[in-house]
Design a protein around this motif. Structure first.
Motif, mmCIF file in Angstrom:
data_model
loop_
_atom_site.group_PDB
_atom_site.id
_atom_site.type_symbol
_atom_site.label_atom_id
_atom_site.label_comp_id
_atom_site.label_asym_id
_atom_site.label_seq_id
_atom_site.Cartn_x
_atom_site.Cartn_y
_atom_site.Cartn_z
ATOM 1 N N UNK A 274 -7.471 -8.045 -2.623
ATOM 2 C CA UNK A 274 -8.651 -7.146 -1.836
ATOM 3 C C UNK A 274 -9.465 -6.680 -2.062
ATOM 4 N N UNK A 275 -11.045 -6.585 -2.037
ATOM 5 C CA UNK A 275 -11.872 -5.281 -2.528
ATOM 6 C C UNK A 275 -12.280 -4.632 -1.360
ATOM 7 N N UNK A 276 -12.383 -2.990 -1.339
ATOM 8 C CA UNK A 276 -12.736 -2.954 -0.227
ATOM 9 C C UNK A 276 -13.607 -1.346 -0.645
ATOM 10 N N UNK A 319 -1.369 -7.662 0.962
ATOM 11 C CA UNK A 319 -1.071 -8.880 2.273
ATOM 12 C C UNK A 319 -1.447 -8.176 3.754
ATOM 13 N N UNK A 320 -1.266 -6.689 4.007
ATOM 14 C CA UNK A 320 -1.548 -6.795 5.325
ATOM 15 C C UNK A 320 -3.023 -7.168 5.416
ATOM 16 N N UNK A 321 -3.601 -6.423 4.680
ATOM 17 C CA UNK A 321 -5.202 -6.257 4.802
ATOM 18 C C UNK A 321 -5.805 -7.957 4.284
ATOM 19 N N UNK A 322 -5.237 -8.716 4.379
ATOM 20 C CA UNK A 322 -5.800 -10.161 3.645
ATOM 21 C C UNK A 322 -5.770 -10.306 5.081
ATOM 22 N N UNK A 323 -4.608 -10.553 5.965
ATOM 23 C CA UNK A 323 -3.646 -11.194 7.032
ATOM 24 C C UNK A 323 -4.174 -10.723 7.557
ATOM 25 N N UNK A 324 -4.893 -9.537 8.670
ATOM 26 C CA UNK A 324 -5.525 -9.108 9.231
ATOM 27 C C UNK A 324 -6.859 -8.305 8.957
ATOM 28 N N UNK A 325 -7.543 -8.438 8.050
ATOM 29 C CA UNK A 325 -9.165 -7.935 8.273
ATOM 30 C C UNK A 325 -9.883 -9.182 7.807
ATOM 31 N N UNK A 326 -10.819 -10.090 8.360
ATOM 32 C CA UNK A 326 -11.689 -10.758 8.173
ATOM 33 C C UNK A 326 -12.951 -9.595 7.065
ATOM 34 N N UNK A 327 -13.350 -11.374 6.232
ATOM 35 C CA UNK A 327 -14.675 -10.014 5.303
ATOM 36 C C UNK A 327 -15.869 -9.394 5.994
ATOM 37 N N UNK A 328 -16.224 -8.446 5.449
ATOM 38 C CA UNK A 328 -17.351 -7.216 6.324
ATOM 39 C C UNK A 328 -16.681 -6.689 7.904
ATOM 40 N N UNK A 368 3.672 3.528 4.016
ATOM 41 C CA UNK A 368 2.754 3.595 4.963
ATOM 42 C C UNK A 368 1.494 2.746 6.117
ATOM 43 N N UNK A 369 2.188 1.840 5.456
ATOM 44 C CA UNK A 369 2.431 0.219 6.375
ATOM 45 C C UNK A 369 3.448 0.430 7.527
ATOM 46 N N UNK A 371 5.600 -1.180 11.219
ATOM 47 C CA UNK A 371 5.881 -2.966 10.971
ATOM 48 C C UNK A 371 5.280 -4.088 11.558
ATOM 49 N N UNK A 372 3.838 -3.667 12.558
ATOM 50 C CA UNK A 372 3.974 -4.859 13.293
ATOM 51 C C UNK A 372 2.465 -4.897 12.372
ATOM 52 N N UNK A 373 1.743 -4.944 11.180
ATOM 53 C CA UNK A 373 0.860 -4.999 10.359
ATOM 54 C C UNK A 373 1.531 -5.104 9.169
ATOM 55 N N UNK A 374 2.521 -5.436 8.486
ATOM 56 C CA UNK A 374 3.410 -6.112 7.478
ATOM 57 C C UNK A 374 3.372 -7.292 7.591
ATOM 58 N N UNK A 375 3.346 -7.990 6.193
ATOM 59 C CA UNK A 375 3.636 -9.424 6.205
ATOM 60 C C UNK A 375 4.367 -9.914 5.248
#
Length: 375
Positions: A274-276, A319-328, A368-369, A371-375
């Motif tokens: 994931x590129x931030x 994994x959390x960012x990939x599954x919870x956030x779309x591009x841009x 620091x993730x 529980x509801x955002x863990x994948x």
């Protein structure tokens, strides 16, 4: 298998029904139209019959009482012609109106109203002697013959039952005096005519479902026809798949062009990347410029190494960012702390490479993730 595909086992699609309707191929029941016409005629005669009878009586009275002068006076001819029209116009108009409405409704009740130029176009097979011979001695002709015999049997049986039911009444009428005899005879005749016409509905109850079944059977399709129609209406699956692949490739190329703008690439370390990007002015939260798995993740890491963008291994955060956030889009608020630690590590790492300070230790951002955002 080929023979099975050619059998018409599939129900017609909506497109097939629409095309058949455009050609004038719709379910119709001649028996339904005939029954409506006959019953409407009987009802119309019961409603307007007395007015018609009175009008006819006036016409006969006036025409039979013309004197010699009126007969030979040509100027009186139009007046004599207008008198019957005036007496009979409204009763006949009422009868014809009821019959016309019933005729239209009876012939359009099954299948609805349909106007087709294709059905009106001349076709050579309609005047072909061979086709006509086949129609005369085909299965449809046999069905029509059976229907004709059934109609005759039903109507004849109904007539016999009505005569048997009204036999005593008819004998009583014959013994009565004029004009009571004529009035009662007409009433009995009209009621018997109405009930006799209603007997046609026994045929209609059988014919309407049969016509619906036959129409659906005639429009049945083979499995291959269904497949071909699906391809024509929605496109070939191969072509659609090719288009989707091209679209994905174009989207991936655009996404890869954004990777050099990233501040950090968080990895799994091999399956996710994931590129931030974070605005150093502090406006807004970090955004996702690119993300992917497996081959796409490898390509993101390759570009990041080429442009010297730090790679930080944090499996849970990736994994959390990939599954919870779309591009841009900005990352969820629940991941702010974990991403902030990663960004702080990256900034400290840059200072270290510039010769300022000691080498920082990579933080345990996964702790620091939520529980509801863990994948």
């Amino acid at each position: 298998m080929a023979e099975t595909d050619q059998e018409r086992t599939e129900d017609p699609t909506e497109r097939r029904k629409r095309q058949a309707r455009e050609k004038g191929q719709i379910a119709r029941s001649k028996e339904l139209g005939t029954a409506f016409v006959l019953v409407s005629m009987a009802v119309a005669l019961m409603w307007f019959g007395s007015s018609l009878a009175i009008g006819l009586a006036h016409v006969m009275r006036d025409l039979f009482t013309l004197d010699r002068q009126q007969i030979f006076d040509t100027s009186k001819m139009m007046a004599a012609l207008a008198m019957p029209l005036k007496e009979l116009f409204w009763p006949l108009l009422g009868i014809f109106s009821v019959v016309v409405v019933a005729t239209f409704w009876g012939n359009t009740w099954l299948g609805g109203f349909n106007f087709s130029w294709q059905a009106m176009a001349p076709k050579l097979n309609k005047i072909s002697p061979l086709k006509g011979f086949k129609r005369m001695f085909g299965v449809q002709a046999l069905i029509e013959l059976v229907k004709g015999i059934a109609k005759f049997a039903v109507v004849a049986g109904a007539a016999v039952l009505l005569l048997w039911w009204q036999y005593e009444h008819i004998l009583t009428i014959a013994a009565s005096q004029m004009p009571t005899m004529m009035k009662e005879a007409v009433e009995v005749l009209l009621w018997m005519f109405l009930l006799l016409c209603c007997s046609m509905f026994f045929i209609v109850v059988i014919d309407v479902p049969f016509q619906l079944w036959k129409h659906n059977k005639d429009l049945r399709m083979t499995k291959q026809e269904v497949k071909d129609e699906h391809k024509d209406s929605e496109g070939s699956p191969e072509v659609k798949g090719r288009i989707r692949r091209l679209q994905m490739e174009m989207a991936n190329r655009r996404m890869m062009q954004e990777v050099p703008k990233a501040d950090v690439v968080v990895t799994n370390p091999t399956h996710y990347a994931v590129a931030l990007k974070y605005d150093s002015n502090g406006r807004g939260a970090p955004q996702v410029l690119a993300k992917g798995t497996d081959e796409t993740a490898a390509k993101i890491r390759e570009i990041a190494l080429e442009y010297e963008i730090p790679l930080v291994a944090s499996p849970g955060l990736a994994r959390s960012i990939y599954h919870t956030t779309e591009l841009n889009q900005e990352i969820p608020q629940g991941l702010f702390v974990a991403v902030a630690q990663i960004l702080a590590y990256v900034y400290q790492l840059r200072e270290y490479h510039r010769g300022r300070g000691k080498r920082p230790q990579q933080p345990g951002a996964d702790r620091h993730i939520p529980n509801d955002l863990q994948h």
